[in-house]
Design a protein around this motif. Sequence first.
Motif, PDB file in Angstrom:
ATOM      1  N   GLY A   1       0.812  -1.209   0.000  1.00  0.00           N
ATOM      2  CA  GLY A   1       0.000   0.000   0.000  1.00  0.00           C
ATOM      3  C   GLY A   1       0.845   1.257   0.000  1.00  0.00           C
ATOM      4  O   GLY A   1       0.512   2.251  -0.658  1.00  0.00           O
ATOM      5  N   ARG A   2       1.950   1.230   0.716  1.00  0.00           N
ATOM      6  CA  ARG A   2       2.849   2.382   0.764  1.00  0.00           C
ATOM      7  C   ARG A   2       3.425   2.676  -0.612  1.00  0.00           C
ATOM      8  O   ARG A   2       3.491   3.840  -1.039  1.00  0.00           O
ATOM      9  CB  ARG A   2       3.972   2.124   1.767  1.00  0.00           C
ATOM     10  CG  ARG A   2       5.027   3.243   1.862  1.00  0.00           C
ATOM     11  CD  ARG A   2       6.094   2.857   2.867  1.00  0.00           C
ATOM     12  NE  ARG A   2       7.184   3.835   2.919  1.00  0.00           N
ATOM     13  CZ  ARG A   2       8.228   3.835   2.112  1.00  0.00           C
ATOM     14  NH1 ARG A   2       8.323   2.907   1.137  1.00  0.00           N
ATOM     15  NH2 ARG A   2       9.187   4.748   2.245  1.00  0.00           N
ATOM     16  N   ARG A   3       3.835   1.636  -1.337  1.00  0.00           N
ATOM     17  CA  ARG A   3       4.381   1.836  -2.678  1.00  0.00           C
ATOM     18  C   ARG A   3       3.333   2.460  -3.598  1.00  0.00           C
ATOM     19  O   ARG A   3       3.623   3.383  -4.358  1.00  0.00           O
ATOM     20  CB  ARG A   3       4.862   0.506  -3.272  1.00  0.00           C
ATOM     21  CG  ARG A   3       6.141  -0.034  -2.637  1.00  0.00           C
ATOM     22  CD  ARG A   3       6.786  -1.073  -3.543  1.00  0.00           C
ATOM     23  NE  ARG A   3       5.870  -2.185  -3.809  1.00  0.00           N
ATOM     24  CZ  ARG A   3       5.813  -3.306  -3.106  1.00  0.00           C
ATOM     25  NH1 ARG A   3       6.635  -3.473  -2.069  1.00  0.00           N
ATOM     26  NH2 ARG A   3       4.962  -4.257  -3.425  1.00  0.00           N
ATOM     27  N   GLN A   4       2.102   1.947  -3.517  1.00  0.00           N
ATOM     28  CA  GLN A   4       1.038   2.491  -4.357  1.00  0.00           C
ATOM     29  C   GLN A   4       0.689   3.918  -3.938  1.00  0.00           C
ATOM     30  O   GLN A   4       0.367   4.761  -4.784  1.00  0.00           O
ATOM     31  CB  GLN A   4      -0.188   1.585  -4.284  1.00  0.00           C
ATOM     32  CG  GLN A   4       0.031   0.221  -4.906  1.00  0.00           C
ATOM     33  CD  GLN A   4      -1.218  -0.642  -4.892  1.00  0.00           C
ATOM     34  OE1 GLN A   4      -2.327  -0.143  -4.674  1.00  0.00           O
ATOM     35  NE2 GLN A   4      -1.062  -1.935  -5.118  1.00  0.00           N
ATOM     36  N   ALA A   5       0.736   4.186  -2.631  1.00  0.00           N
ATOM     37  CA  ALA A   5       0.441   5.537  -2.155  1.00  0.00           C
ATOM     38  C   ALA A   5       1.498   6.528  -2.613  1.00  0.00           C
ATOM     39  O   ALA A   5       1.183   7.688  -2.921  1.00  0.00           O
ATOM     40  CB  ALA A   5       0.338   5.541  -0.629  1.00  0.00           C
ATOM     41  N   ILE A   6       2.756   6.098  -2.681  1.00  0.00           N
ATOM     42  CA  ILE A   6       3.811   6.978  -3.202  1.00  0.00           C
ATOM     43  C   ILE A   6       3.509   7.358  -4.645  1.00  0.00           C
ATOM     44  O   ILE A   6       3.624   8.529  -5.044  1.00  0.00           O
ATOM     45  CB  ILE A   6       5.187   6.302  -3.075  1.00  0.00           C
ATOM     46  CG1 ILE A   6       5.611   6.257  -1.590  1.00  0.00           C
ATOM     47  CG2 ILE A   6       6.225   7.040  -3.918  1.00  0.00           C
ATOM     48  CD1 ILE A   6       6.886   5.483  -1.347  1.00  0.00           C
ATOM     49  N   ASP A   7       3.083   6.379  -5.444  1.00  0.00           N
ATOM     50  CA  ASP A   7       2.719   6.674  -6.846  1.00  0.00           C
ATOM     51  C   ASP A   7       1.544   7.647  -6.893  1.00  0.00           C
ATOM     52  O   ASP A   7       1.539   8.581  -7.710  1.00  0.00           O
ATOM     53  CB  ASP A   7       2.358   5.375  -7.574  1.00  0.00           C
ATOM     54  CG  ASP A   7       3.556   4.451  -7.779  1.00  0.00           C
ATOM     55  OD1 ASP A   7       4.708   4.953  -7.729  1.00  0.00           O
ATOM     56  OD2 ASP A   7       3.343   3.244  -7.983  1.00  0.00           O
ATOM     57  N   LEU A   8       0.545   7.426  -6.027  1.00  0.00           N
ATOM     58  CA  LEU A   8      -0.622   8.310  -6.012  1.00  0.00           C
ATOM     59  C   LEU A   8      -0.227   9.733  -5.623  1.00  0.00           C
ATOM     60  O   LEU A   8      -0.679  10.712  -6.235  1.00  0.00           O
ATOM     61  CB  LEU A   8      -1.664   7.769  -5.037  1.00  0.00           C
ATOM     62  CG  LEU A   8      -2.898   8.656  -4.782  1.00  0.00           C
ATOM     63  CD1 LEU A   8      -3.668   8.902  -6.074  1.00  0.00           C
ATOM     64  CD2 LEU A   8      -3.801   8.020  -3.721  1.00  0.00           C
ATOM     65  N   ILE A   9       0.640   9.856  -4.627  1.00  0.00           N
ATOM     66  CA  ILE A   9       1.064  11.180  -4.172  1.00  0.00           C
ATOM     67  C   ILE A   9       1.851  11.895  -5.269  1.00  0.00           C
ATOM     68  O   ILE A   9       1.662  13.104  -5.507  1.00  0.00           O
ATOM     69  CB  ILE A   9       1.882  11.055  -2.877  1.00  0.00           C
ATOM     70  CG1 ILE A   9       0.952  10.713  -1.702  1.00  0.00           C
ATOM     71  CG2 ILE A   9       2.664  12.332  -2.583  1.00  0.00           C
ATOM     72  CD1 ILE A   9       1.661  10.382  -0.407  1.00  0.00           C
ATOM     73  N   ARG A  10       2.701  11.191  -5.942  1.00  0.00           N
ATOM     74  CA  ARG A  10       3.480  11.826  -7.015  1.00  0.00           C
ATOM     75  C   ARG A  10       2.571  12.276  -8.156  1.00  0.00           C
ATOM     76  O   ARG A  10       2.824  13.302  -8.801  1.00  0.00           O
ATOM     77  CB  ARG A  10       4.542  10.857  -7.511  1.00  0.00           C
ATOM     78  CG  ARG A  10       5.698  10.709  -6.509  1.00  0.00           C
ATOM     79  CD  ARG A  10       6.679   9.646  -6.922  1.00  0.00           C
ATOM     80  NE  ARG A  10       7.826   9.643  -6.006  1.00  0.00           N
ATOM     81  CZ  ARG A  10       8.670   8.623  -5.877  1.00  0.00           C
ATOM     82  NH1 ARG A  10       8.496   7.519  -6.616  1.00  0.00           N
ATOM     83  NH2 ARG A  10       9.672   8.685  -5.019  1.00  0.00           N
TER      84      ARG A  10
END
Length: 394
Positions: A80-89
Motif C-alpha cells: 500500500g505504501r508503494r502504491q500511495a507513493i505513486d498516487l502522491i506523485r
Amino acid sequence: MSATRHFLLAAGGTGGHMLPAYALAGELIARGHRVALVSDDRGLKIPGAPAEMETHVLPAGRVHGGPVGWLKAALAIRKGRRQAIDLIREFDPAVVVGFGGYPSLPSLLAAGATRRPRVLHEQNAVLGRVNRMMAPRVDAVAVAYRNIQRYPVGHEAKLHITGNPVRDEIIAIREDGFPPLPEDGIFRLLVVGGSLGATVLSEVVPAAIAMLPRALLDRLQVVQQCREDDLEAVRARYAELGVAAECASYIKDFPDRLRWAHMVIARAGASTVAELACAGRPAIFVPYPSAMDDHQTWNVVDLVEAGGAIAFQQSAFTPAEVAKHIQRMALEPGALEEAATRAASCGLPDATRDLADLVESLTAPPMMDVIRVGTPSRSAAVAGGVAATRAGDR
C-alpha cells in the motif's frame, strides 16, 4: 478564497473515521480545493462522500492474528505504501491528512517518504493505534477533547483542539437553544444506542421508568432506539406502563428527535458525544465496555466534568440509579436547563472549519497561525489538554 491546492485524506473503514473525513473534504472543496480520499472497500461504502471527491482503495493489512497475521499485514502495508507513493506523485497533495484506522497508514508513510506535511485527526479521547504510532512523526495532531489519552509525551506543541465535525442540522439545534419545560409540561426522553441499538438500554431504561412516580409517567414521552430482537418487548413494557413511547431499530430523523428531547440516554461514541455537546442536551452516558482502550469512557470526561452529563459504567447502570437521576432532572427546577448550558459549553460547532484551517495552514508561510485558535478560551483548552495528557498518559 485561498489558492487552489490538492489534499489527500486517508481514513479507516468505519463511520467514526470516514464521516470526519467527508466533512473535511466537503469544507476544502467548498474553499476551492481538490480532494482525494484513500480507504478500503468497507470505508468507501459508507454514505455521505462529497460528489466532487475522488476515491482510491489501497492495500492495508490489519495487525492481528499472531506472527503469520503480522507478516501478512506488513506485506500489505508495504504494498500500500508503494502504491500511495505513486498516487502522491501523481496527485501532488499539499498536505496528507490521516483519520486513523489501518487503511490510513500506507498513505501517511508514503507522505513521509515524499516529504509532504502530515496532519492527524483523532475523534476519540484515546489515540487509536495508528494515530498513536504516527503522532511523533507528523506536523500536527487535531483532537476533540481536552482530556486526551495515550498522547506521546514530548510532542504537545503539535496538539490542536478542533473537535469532531458535526452536521449542520445539529449546529442549528444549538442555535435554537434548549426547549422550554413548564412545571406540568411534557418531559421528552431520547434513548439511542449507537448505529444498531444496545440491549442493556432496552433492559434498564424501561425498568428505570417503571420506578418513576405516576405523575411523572403521565407527562413522559420516550423515543427509544432498540435492537431488532428487543423491539417488541420494549414496546410492550412501555404500553404496560401507560407511557407514550415510540421504538425503532433506527432513528432516521435523529436531528429532529434531538431538537425535541429534553434529555438523552446513550452510548458514548465520538460522534454521539460531539453531537450532544454541540446541541446542548443533558445526557446519561453508558460507555460500551468492550470499546478499544476503553475510549468511550474517556470520551465523556469533558462533559461530565463540566456538569453537562453523568456516566455509568455498564455494571453500575441499574434501574434504581437511572430512575433517581431522571426524577431529579425532571422535577428539580432549573436542573435540565443548567445541565444543557454546561453541555453546550463543551460543544465545538466550528470543528469542520477549524480542522480545515489547520490543514490549510500547513501550506502557508510559518508565520501564519493555525485554525483561528488564538482566542483565550481555545488556547486555554489546548493547555488544559496538554496538562491532562501529562497527568493521565498511560
